[in-house]
Write an enzyme that holds these catalytic residues in place. Structure first.
Site, PDB file in Angstrom:
ATOM      1  N   ARG A  53     -11.271   5.031  10.881  1.00 25.17           N
ATOM      2  CA  ARG A  53     -11.468   4.780   9.751  1.00 25.17           C
ATOM      3  C   ARG A  53     -10.721   2.987   9.997  1.00 25.17           C
ATOM      4  NH1 ARG A  53     -10.113   6.882   4.584  1.00 25.17           N
ATOM      5  NH2 ARG A  53      -7.842   7.052   5.575  1.00 25.17           N
ATOM      6  N   SER A  74      -2.990   8.965  15.463  1.00 26.87           N
ATOM      7  CA  SER A  74      -2.418  10.004  15.208  1.00 26.87           C
ATOM      8  C   SER A  74      -2.265  11.168  15.881  1.00 26.87           C
ATOM      9  CB  SER A  74      -2.524  10.732  14.249  1.00 26.87           C
ATOM     10  OG  SER A  74      -2.239   9.891  12.941  1.00 26.87           O
ATOM     11  N   ASP A  95       0.242   9.425  10.885  1.00 19.14           N
ATOM     12  CA  ASP A  95      -0.255   9.308   9.318  1.00 19.14           C
ATOM     13  C   ASP A  95       0.769   9.844   8.869  1.00 19.14           C
ATOM     14  OD1 ASP A  95      -0.138  11.777  11.045  1.00 19.14           O
ATOM     15  OD2 ASP A  95      -2.071  12.756   9.926  1.00 19.14           O
TER      16      ASP A  95
END
Length: 498
Positions: free
Chosen positions: A108, A177, A230
C-alpha cells in the site's frame, strides 16, 4: 399348529433376535465410537489447560527472556531488536507525509496531511497495489523499480488538500514486514525473505538503499526517514491518539509485540543514549518458548511438519495461521480412531491448512440450535455432509479449546510486558494508566478469542490494577503509523522547532 408354522415362527424369532443383536452391536459400536471421540477431546482439553498459576509462570518466563534478550545479542529466544525509534509521535506533527507498507503479496502507498494537536489527521488517501508473482522471485532491481513506479504515480496524483512544503523533499515511512537487521532509524539489511518472496540478491542489502536507488532513477525526490515493521507502526499509531500507549501487539496471521523501554535498561545498547531517554524494542515474541507452554502431540506434529521446526513456538500456539490447522489435526485423529465422519477419513480433511482460522471462528460462533453454520462449513470446506448434531457439538467444543488456550497465552504474554515495565502493580499514590494497542485480523474478527484474552488479562491483573490497564484496537497502525514515524523523525524537525 403345523410343523411348517412352528418352523417359520422359529426362523422369524431368530431373525428378530439377530436384528436386535445387530442394533445392540451397532449401538455399542456407536457408543464406543462416541466414548473414543470424547476421550480424545477430553485428553486434548486437559493437555491444553491454562490454569491461572500456569499463566503466571508463562508471564514470568516472558519477563526473564526479555531481560536476557536486552542484555546481549543471542542471549534469548526473544530477539529484542533495537528499532532506533526513539521519538514516538506526540500529536504535534504537521505537514504532508507518505508511507509505503510492504508485507505480503500486496503493498500500500498512503499519504496523510497532519494538522497538529488541533486537527490531527486532516486528510488521508491510499492505494493498494498487487505485486505480479514473477517479481516475487525475480531480481531486487525489478521489484523495487516496480514499487518506485507505483509510488511516483501516486505522488503525481497528489490533489486538493495536500500541501507539500515548498523547497523540501517529501518524506516517507517504510513499513517492511520481513526480518531485517536494523542499522539506524532509516536503514536495515534484509536477513531473509518470507511469505512467498525469494529474491537472492536483496538478502544482505539495505532495503532503504534499494528503494532509494529505484526512486532516484525516476527522479522522484523523496527520502525514507523511518524504516519500521508493522508492530512498531501500530505502536506509533496508538501513541499518536493516546499518550498512555506503552506497547503494541499484533494478533493476525502471525503475531508480534513491541514496547517502549527505558534506554538505560538496555545493556546491549552501546550508542549514545537518545535525548528522549526511550527506545522502542521489537520483541519478535512469536519465537518465545518455555517449558510452561501447554504443548500437545498435535502441536509437536505441526511444528515438525512446518517450514521452521523448533522456531516460532509461541506463534504456532496463538496466531491465526495455525489455530485452524490444530483443529484439523485433532479432527483427523477423531476420524481415524472414532470414525466420527464414517468408516473412512474424508480425503479433504487430510489436506494440511485446508481448515483456516476464519472457518474455525465461524463454527465457534454458531448459535443456531442445529449448528447450521458448522454443517455448512464442513460441507463447503471439507466436503463432509450428513453429520450428526452430536458430531457438530464436539467440533464447536474443539474450536473453543484451541481458541481459549491461544487467547489465554496471549494475555500471559501481555502480562509479561507489563511486569517488565513495573506496570503490573499499583504503586502507592500513583495512578498510572497503561494502554496496549492491538491490531490484526484474529483480534479484530474472532470475537470469542478477543473477549477471552481481555477477560484473562483482567483475571491475571486483579480488579485494582486492571482498572488502570486498557486494551485498545489501533486500526491500520502499519500504514498511518509509518507516516507518523516519518513525521516524528523528519530531517526538518530541528529547523521547525521554535
Amino acid at each position: 399348529m403345523g410343523k411348517v408354522a412352528v418352523g417359520a415362527a422359529v426362523v422369524c424369532a431368530a431373525a428378530v433376535c439377530a436384528a436386535a443383536a445387530l442394533v445392540v452391536r451397532h449401538r455399542m459400536r456407536n457408543s464406543g465410537k462416541w466414548a473414543r471421540a470424547m476421550a480424545i477431546l477430553r485428553e486434548f482439553e486437559e493437555k491444553c489447560g491454562t490454569p491461572i498459576g500456569k499463566l503466571r509462570q508463562v508471564a514470568d518466563a516472558m519477563t526473564v527472556e526479555m531481560h536476557a534478550g536486552l542484555a546481549s545479542e543471542g542471549g534469548s529466544k526473544l530477539k529484542m531488536l533495537i528499532s532506533y525509534v526513539d521519538n514516538l509521535p506526540t500529536g504535534d506533527e504537521k505537514g504532508l507525509f507518505y508511507a509505503l507498507d510492504l508485507g505480503g503479496t500486496n503493498f500500500r502507498v498512503l499519504r496523510v496531511q497532519l494538522g497538529g494537536k488541533e486537527n490531527r489527521v486532516v486528510k488521508q488517501e491510499f492505494e493498494e497495489v498487487s505485486i505480479p508473482p514473477h517479481l516475487m522471485v525475480g531480481s531486487s532491481e525489478a521489484l523495487f523499480d516496480f514499487i518506485a513506479q507505483a509510488l511516483a504515480k501516486f505522488v503525481a496524483e497528489e490533489g486538493e488538500g495536500f500541501h507539500p512544503a515548498p523547497g523540501r523533499q517529501r518524506e516517507l515511512g517504510f513499513t517492511f514486514s520481513f526480518p531485517v537487521r536494523q542499522t539506524s532509524i532509516s536503514s536495515g539489511t534484509l536477513i531473509k525473505w518470507t511469505k512467498g518472496f525469494s529474491i537472492e540478491d536483496t538478502v544482505g542489502e539495505d532495503v532503504v538503499g534499494e528503494l532509494t536507488k529505484a526512486m532516484e532513477k525516476l527522479k522522484l525526490d523523496m527520502r525514507v526517514t523511518a524504516l519500521v515493521n508493522d508492530t512498531i507502526g501500530t505502536l506509533a499509531g496508538g501513541r499518536y491518539h493516546d499518550n498512555d500507549v506503552i506497547a503494541a501487539v499484533i494478533l493476525g496471521t502471525g503475531t508480534n509485540a513491541a514496547y517502549v523501554e527505558r534506554a538505560h535498561a538496555i545493556p546491549k545498547w552501546h550508542g549514545l543514549l537518545p535525548k528522549s531517554g526511550e527506545m522502542v524494542i521489537n520483541m519478535e515474541w512469536g519465537n518465545f518458548r518455555s517449558s510452561h507452554l501447554s504443548l500437545t502431540e498435535y502441536d509437536h506434529a505441526l511444528d515438525a511438519e512446518s517450514l521452521n521446526p523448533g522456531e516460532q513456538i509461541f506463534e504456532k500456539l496463538i496466531s491465526g495461521m495455525y489455530l485452524g490447522e490444530i483443529v484439523r489435526k485433532v479432527l483427523v485423529k477423531m476420524a481415524e480412531e472414532a470414525a466420527i465422519f464414517g468408516e473412512t477419513v474424508p480425503p479433504k480433511l487430510k489436506i494440511p491448512f485446508i481448515l483456516r482460522t476464519p472457518h474455525m471462528s465461524a463454527m465457534h460462533h454458531d448459535t443456531s440450535p442445529d449448528l447450521k453454520v458448522v454443517a455448512s462449513k464442513l460441507k463447503d470446506v471439507l466436503e463432509i455432509s450428513n453429520t450428526s448434531l452430536k458430531t457438530r457439538k464436539i467440533i464447536v467444543e474443539l474450536c473453543d479449546v484451541v481458541a481459549t488456550r491461544g487467547a489465554r497465552l496471549s494475555a500471559a504474554g501481555i502480562l509479561g510486558i507489563l511486569k517488565k515495565l513495573g506496570r503490573d502493580t499499583i504503586r502507592v499514590g500513583e495512578k498510572q494508566k497503561s494502554v496496549v494497542a492491538l491490531d490484526g485480523g484474529l483480534y479484530e474478527h474472532y470475537t470469542k478469542f478477543r473477549t477471552t484474552m481481555e477477560n484473562t488479562l483482567k483475571e491475571l491483573l486483579g480488579d485494582e490494577v486492571a482498572a488502570n490497564v486498557f486494551v485498545e484496537h489501533s486500526n491500520d497502525g502499519s500504514g498511518i503509523g509509518a507516516a507518523l514515524l516519518a513525521a516524528s523523525h523528519s530531517q526538518y524537525l530541528e529547523i521547525d522547532e521554535p
